[in-house]
Design a protein around this motif. Structure first.
Motif, short mmCIF file in Angstrom:
data_model
loop_
_atom_site.label_atom_id
_atom_site.label_comp_id
_atom_site.label_asym_id
_atom_site.label_seq_id
_atom_site.Cartn_x
_atom_site.Cartn_y
_atom_site.Cartn_z
N GLY A 31 0.81 -1.22 0.00
CA GLY A 31 0.00 0.00 0.00
C GLY A 31 0.84 1.26 0.00
N ASN A 32 0.18 2.36 -0.27
CA ASN A 32 0.89 3.65 -0.32
C ASN A 32 0.03 4.73 0.36
OD1 ASN A 32 3.03 5.36 -1.14
ND2 ASN A 32 1.76 6.11 -2.83
N LEU A 33 0.71 5.82 0.72
CA LEU A 33 0.03 6.96 1.36
C LEU A 33 0.54 8.24 0.73
CD1 LEU A 33 0.51 6.03 5.13
CD2 LEU A 33 -1.69 6.16 3.94
N MET A 34 -0.35 9.20 0.52
CA MET A 34 0.12 10.56 0.15
C MET A 34 -0.75 11.61 0.79
SD MET A 34 -1.01 11.67 -3.71
CE MET A 34 -1.81 13.24 -3.35
N ALA A 35 -0.17 12.77 1.05
CA ALA A 35 -0.93 13.90 1.61
C ALA A 35 -1.77 14.50 0.49
CB ALA A 35 0.04 14.94 2.14
N ALA A 36 -3.02 14.89 0.81
CA ALA A 36 -3.86 15.55 -0.19
C ALA A 36 -4.70 16.64 0.47
CB ALA A 36 -4.76 14.55 -0.90
N THR A 37 -4.47 17.86 0.03
CA THR A 37 -5.25 19.00 0.54
C THR A 37 -6.48 19.23 -0.33
OG1 THR A 37 -3.21 19.98 1.37
CG2 THR A 37 -5.08 21.44 1.17
N TRP A 38 -6.44 18.77 -1.57
CA TRP A 38 -7.54 19.03 -2.49
C TRP A 38 -8.50 17.84 -2.54
CZ3 TRP A 38 -4.46 21.65 -7.08
CH2 TRP A 38 -3.89 22.81 -6.58
N HIS A 39 -9.47 17.87 -1.62
CA HIS A 39 -10.42 16.77 -1.44
C HIS A 39 -11.69 17.34 -0.82
CE1 HIS A 39 -10.04 16.89 2.93
NE2 HIS A 39 -8.89 17.46 2.60
N VAL A 51 -11.29 13.39 -4.58
CA VAL A 51 -9.92 13.81 -4.30
C VAL A 51 -9.20 14.08 -5.63
CG1 VAL A 51 -9.08 11.42 -4.06
CG2 VAL A 51 -7.79 13.29 -3.02
N SER A 52 -8.45 15.17 -5.64
CA SER A 52 -7.77 15.60 -6.85
C SER A 52 -6.30 15.19 -6.79
CB SER A 52 -7.88 17.13 -6.90
OG SER A 52 -7.93 17.58 -8.21
N ILE A 53 -5.90 14.34 -7.74
CA ILE A 53 -4.55 13.77 -7.69
C ILE A 53 -3.83 14.03 -9.01
CG2 ILE A 53 -3.23 11.63 -7.30
CD1 ILE A 53 -4.94 11.54 -5.01
N ALA A 54 -2.62 14.55 -8.94
CA ALA A 54 -1.84 14.78 -10.16
C ALA A 54 -1.39 13.43 -10.74
CB ALA A 54 -0.63 15.66 -9.86
N PRO A 55 -1.43 13.30 -12.08
CA PRO A 55 -1.10 12.01 -12.72
C PRO A 55 0.31 11.52 -12.49
CG PRO A 55 -2.18 13.48 -14.27
CD PRO A 55 -1.89 14.29 -13.05
N ARG A 57 1.73 11.29 -9.62
CA ARG A 57 1.82 10.65 -8.29
C ARG A 57 1.71 9.13 -8.45
NH1 ARG A 57 2.85 15.76 -7.58
NH2 ARG A 57 1.18 17.07 -6.77
N TYR A 58 2.45 8.40 -7.63
CA TYR A 58 2.33 6.94 -7.61
C TYR A 58 0.91 6.56 -7.18
CZ TYR A 58 3.65 2.13 -6.48
OH TYR A 58 3.74 0.78 -6.41
N THR A 59 0.34 7.36 -6.30
CA THR A 59 -1.05 7.15 -5.84
C THR A 59 -2.02 7.12 -7.01
OG1 THR A 59 -0.56 8.24 -3.75
CG2 THR A 59 -2.88 8.20 -4.41
N TYR A 60 -1.80 7.99 -7.98
CA TYR A 60 -2.68 8.05 -9.16
C TYR A 60 -2.69 6.69 -9.86
CZ TYR A 60 -4.15 9.06 -13.92
OH TYR A 60 -4.79 9.01 -15.13
N LEU A 87 6.05 14.47 0.67
CA LEU A 87 7.36 14.84 0.09
C LEU A 87 8.02 13.71 -0.67
CD1 LEU A 87 9.18 16.97 2.83
CD2 LEU A 87 7.83 17.74 0.91
N VAL A 88 7.75 12.46 -0.26
CA VAL A 88 8.41 11.30 -0.87
C VAL A 88 7.41 10.54 -1.73
CG1 VAL A 88 10.06 9.50 -0.22
CG2 VAL A 88 9.11 10.98 1.55
N SER A 89 7.90 9.92 -2.80
CA SER A 89 7.00 9.10 -3.60
C SER A 89 7.08 7.63 -3.21
CB SER A 89 7.29 9.24 -5.09
OG SER A 89 6.38 8.39 -5.79
N GLY A 90 5.92 7.01 -3.15
CA GLY A 90 5.82 5.58 -2.85
C GLY A 90 6.35 4.73 -3.99
N ALA A 91 6.67 5.35 -5.12
CA ALA A 91 7.24 4.59 -6.23
C ALA A 91 8.63 4.08 -5.82
CB ALA A 91 7.34 5.47 -7.47
N ASP A 94 8.61 2.33 0.66
CA ASP A 94 7.39 1.91 1.37
C ASP A 94 7.22 2.87 2.55
OD1 ASP A 94 5.55 0.81 3.13
OD2 ASP A 94 6.13 -1.26 2.71
N LYS A 95 6.26 3.81 2.40
CA LYS A 95 6.12 4.86 3.43
C LYS A 95 5.65 4.29 4.77
CE LYS A 95 4.92 8.14 -0.15
NZ LYS A 95 4.10 9.27 -0.60
N PHE A 96 4.86 3.21 4.73
CA PHE A 96 4.41 2.59 5.99
C PHE A 96 5.62 2.14 6.79
CE2 PHE A 96 0.36 2.37 3.79
CZ PHE A 96 -0.55 2.61 4.81
#
Ligand SMILES: Cc1cc2nc3c(=O)[nH]c(=O)nc-3n(C[C@H](O)[C@H](O)[C@H](O)COP(=O)(O)O)c2cc1C
Length: 186
Positions: A31-39, A51-55, A57-60, A87-91, A94-96
């Motif tokens: 799994g992955n996690l990212m901060a999102a203010t636009w939701h 939720v608005s995610i830029a393409p 992002r690994y989350t996308y 700040l970091v990409s899950g690509a 592993d942020k967990f």
């Protein structure tokens, strides 16, 4: 008196501070996690959340693959974790594991949820819409969790307890103060 703002980088932050959760995606083991203010909440019946995610992002990529995402609202004391996950990409990591975040299994979705959260929404994507440089994922809330000591009998959050993480921009965070609450109805 007002002043005009033309800097697009500043304009996007003029509606802040905004509650900023961690969006979880992928499956439980990877799994992955990212901060999102636009939701935002979008509809009551059915309950929809967007939720608005830029393409880039690994989350996308993960949400596109699985059609699911979790919205994990952390307590204010964990604001630094929200920042780090933005700040970091899950690509690459592993942020967990890296940030020692405790995982919790969802009731419906496979994405890992954040055990320390105060509120968690499990969502299944119903549509996605390209919005400028982001993609807006609309999800049906298929399950919702709240820490039992935080829900008042009126069905609203008790903000004398844990409070949400609010993002102000440029690495600044804040939260709400219970003394600012004005009740107009019992
Ligand atoms: C406080 C904060 C809020 C953010 N909000 C968003 C957002 O709403 N949408 C978005 O696409 N990226 C947002 N980001 C950027 C992503 O969180 C960041 O690019 C992250 O590293 C992406 O992780 P991923 O590649 O593992 O998905 C935000 C970053 C921070 C620090």
């Amino acid at each position: 008196m007002f002043r005009s703002v033309r800097d697009k980088d500043v304009i996007v932050r003029l509606g802040y501070p905004k509650v900023t959760p961690l969006i979880s995606s992928g499956d439980f083991e990877n799994g992955n996690l990212m901060a999102a203010t636009w939701h935002t909440h979008l509809s009551g019946i059915p309950p929809l959340y967007g939720v608005s995610i830029a393409p880039d992002r690994y989350t996308y990529k993960l949400i596109k693959e699985t059609g699911e995402f979790g919205v994990n609202f952390l307590p204010f004391r964990l604001y630094e974790l929200v920042w780090k996950c933005g700040l970091v990409s899950g690509a690459n990591v592993d942020k967990f594991e890296k940030f020692k975040i405790r995982k919790m299994r969802g009731k419906v979705i496979k994405a890992p949820l954040v055990e320390e959260s105060i509120v968690i929404l499990e969502c299944k994507v119903t549509k996605d819409v390209k919005v400028g440089d982001h993609v807006f994922f609309v999800g049906e809330i298929v399950h919702a969790w709240v820490r039992d000591n935080l829900l008042l009998s009126k069905g609203i959050l008790d903000i004398t307890g844990d409070k949400h993480v609010y993002y102000l921009g440029r690495g600044n965070f804040c939260t709400i103060d219970k003394n600012t609450v004005k009740s107009l109805k019992n």
